[in-house]
Design a protein around this motif. Structure first.
Motif, PDB file in Angstrom:
ATOM      1  N   UNK A  64       0.816  -1.215   0.000  1.00  0.00           N
ATOM      2  CA  UNK A  64       0.000   0.000   0.000  1.00  0.00           C
ATOM      3  C   UNK A  64       0.847   1.262   0.000  1.00  0.00           C
ATOM      4  N   UNK A  65       2.106   1.158   0.442  1.00  0.00           N
ATOM      5  CA  UNK A  65       2.972   2.345   0.531  1.00  0.00           C
ATOM      6  C   UNK A  65       3.270   2.882  -0.857  1.00  0.00           C
ATOM      7  N   UNK A  66       2.902   4.131  -1.104  1.00  0.00           N
ATOM      8  CA  UNK A  66       3.230   4.707  -2.412  1.00  0.00           C
ATOM      9  C   UNK A  66       4.690   5.128  -2.491  1.00  0.00           C
ATOM     10  N   UNK A  67       5.170   5.254  -3.699  1.00  0.00           N
ATOM     11  CA  UNK A  67       6.490   5.824  -3.900  1.00  0.00           C
ATOM     12  C   UNK A  67       7.617   4.849  -4.118  1.00  0.00           C
ATOM     13  N   UNK A  68       7.336   3.555  -4.118  1.00  0.00           N
ATOM     14  CA  UNK A  68       8.407   2.605  -4.378  1.00  0.00           C
ATOM     15  C   UNK A  68       8.459   2.290  -5.870  1.00  0.00           C
ATOM     16  N   UNK A  69       9.644   2.365  -6.447  1.00  0.00           N
ATOM     17  CA  UNK A  69       9.874   1.960  -7.826  1.00  0.00           C
ATOM     18  C   UNK A  69      10.536   0.596  -7.769  1.00  0.00           C
ATOM     19  N   UNK A  70       9.920  -0.387  -8.378  1.00  0.00           N
ATOM     20  CA  UNK A  70      10.400  -1.754  -8.262  1.00  0.00           C
ATOM     21  C   UNK A  70      10.705  -2.286  -9.660  1.00  0.00           C
ATOM     22  N   UNK A  71      11.912  -2.845  -9.823  1.00  0.00           N
ATOM     23  CA  UNK A  71      12.365  -3.370 -11.100  1.00  0.00           C
ATOM     24  C   UNK A  71      12.279  -4.890 -11.102  1.00  0.00           C
ATOM     25  N   UNK A  72      12.115  -5.443 -12.298  1.00  0.00           N
ATOM     26  CA  UNK A  72      12.005  -6.890 -12.466  1.00  0.00           C
ATOM     27  C   UNK A  72      12.795  -7.310 -13.693  1.00  0.00           C
ATOM     28  N   UNK A  73      13.427  -8.443 -13.606  1.00  0.00           N
ATOM     29  CA  UNK A  73      14.068  -9.071 -14.747  1.00  0.00           C
ATOM     30  C   UNK A  73      14.088 -10.564 -14.500  1.00  0.00           C
ATOM     31  N   UNK A  74      13.936 -11.357 -15.558  1.00  0.00           N
ATOM     32  CA  UNK A  74      13.987 -12.804 -15.367  1.00  0.00           C
ATOM     33  C   UNK A  74      14.863 -13.461 -16.425  1.00  0.00           C
ATOM     34  N   UNK A  75      15.108 -14.739 -16.260  1.00  0.00           N
ATOM     35  CA  UNK A  75      16.011 -15.490 -17.138  1.00  0.00           C
ATOM     36  C   UNK A  75      15.462 -15.651 -18.545  1.00  0.00           C
ATOM     37  N   UNK A  76      14.171 -15.420 -18.729  1.00  0.00           N
ATOM     38  CA  UNK A  76      13.586 -15.558 -20.070  1.00  0.00           C
ATOM     39  C   UNK A  76      13.570 -14.236 -20.823  1.00  0.00           C
ATOM     40  N   UNK A  77      14.141 -13.176 -20.244  1.00  0.00           N
ATOM     41  CA  UNK A  77      14.282 -11.907 -20.939  1.00  0.00           C
ATOM     42  C   UNK A  77      13.215 -10.870 -20.646  1.00  0.00           C
ATOM     43  N   UNK A  78      12.292 -11.156 -19.759  1.00  0.00           N
ATOM     44  CA  UNK A  78      11.278 -10.161 -19.391  1.00  0.00           C
ATOM     45  C   UNK A  78      11.890  -9.113 -18.476  1.00  0.00           C
ATOM     46  N   UNK A  79      11.500  -7.862 -18.687  1.00  0.00           N
ATOM     47  CA  UNK A  79      11.894  -6.774 -17.793  1.00  0.00           C
ATOM     48  C   UNK A  79      10.656  -5.955 -17.474  1.00  0.00           C
ATOM     49  N   UNK A  80      10.656  -5.352 -16.300  1.00  0.00           N
ATOM     50  CA  UNK A  80       9.519  -4.524 -15.910  1.00  0.00           C
ATOM     51  C   UNK A  80       9.952  -3.490 -14.882  1.00  0.00           C
TER      52      UNK A  80
END
Length: 168
Positions: A64-80
């Motif tokens: 619920x806390x606003x203001x966090x920027x969270x990155x994602x990457x996986x072994x299949x090449x997805x990024x977010x």
């Protein structure tokens, strides 16, 4: 030490807790994070065990806390890149950077925004994600309120990334 708190529908009354507040009218400290179920431990555990980008997004929605920027990457090449938080809107003209009128309800939150509308980028066409605590782009014509840093850091990152023909 025992601390007795007075609580309103907007949060704890802070007049007697913060030195320098001498107003007779009660001042409440309102924060969306304390008004929503706090599931940060569940979210953190689940994020550490996410199997894919769909799991990743569903687990971030627990924060619920606003203001966090969270990155994602996986072994299949997805990024977010996505933002956490239970985002909301006030009526036009309400300046949330100042003390609001909690007695009448006219300055209250008018709408909570569905998590799917949080600023995010999933496998963007430019093939990278970054964050410099800069203001996210508007979604549905609405800029999300917050205390963002000037865009110069984000522009510098963007310019450095764009100058490379290939990144790995």
């Amino acid at each position: 030490m025992v601390l007795n708190l007075k609580i309103s529908r907007h949060g704890p009354i802070v007049n007697s807790l913060i030195e320098g507040i001498h107003q007779k009218e009660p001042i409440a400290m309102s924060w969306v994070y304390t008004q929503q179920p706090i599931k940060i431990l569940e979210a953190t555990y689940s994020l550490c065990h996410a199997k894919n980008v769909t799991d990743f997004n569903s687990h971030i929605s627990l924060i619920a806390a606003p203001g966090l920027n969270i990155m994602y990457g996986d072994a299949t090449g997805n990024i977010a890149w996505t933002t956490s938080g239970k985002l909301y809107k006030h009526d036009t003209g309400v300046n949330t950077n100042f003390i609001l009128d909690g007695a009448t309800g006219k300055d209250d939150v008018k709408e909570y925004i569905d998590f799917s509308k949080n600023p995010q980028a999933l496998n963007p066409s430019w093939n990278y994600v970054y964050s410099a605590n800069n203001q996210p782009e508007a979604i549905d014509g609405f800029l999300y309120p917050g205390y963002y840093l000037p865009e110069d850091r984000a522009k510098r990152i963007f310019n450095l990334l764009e100058s490379k023909e290939q990144l790995d």
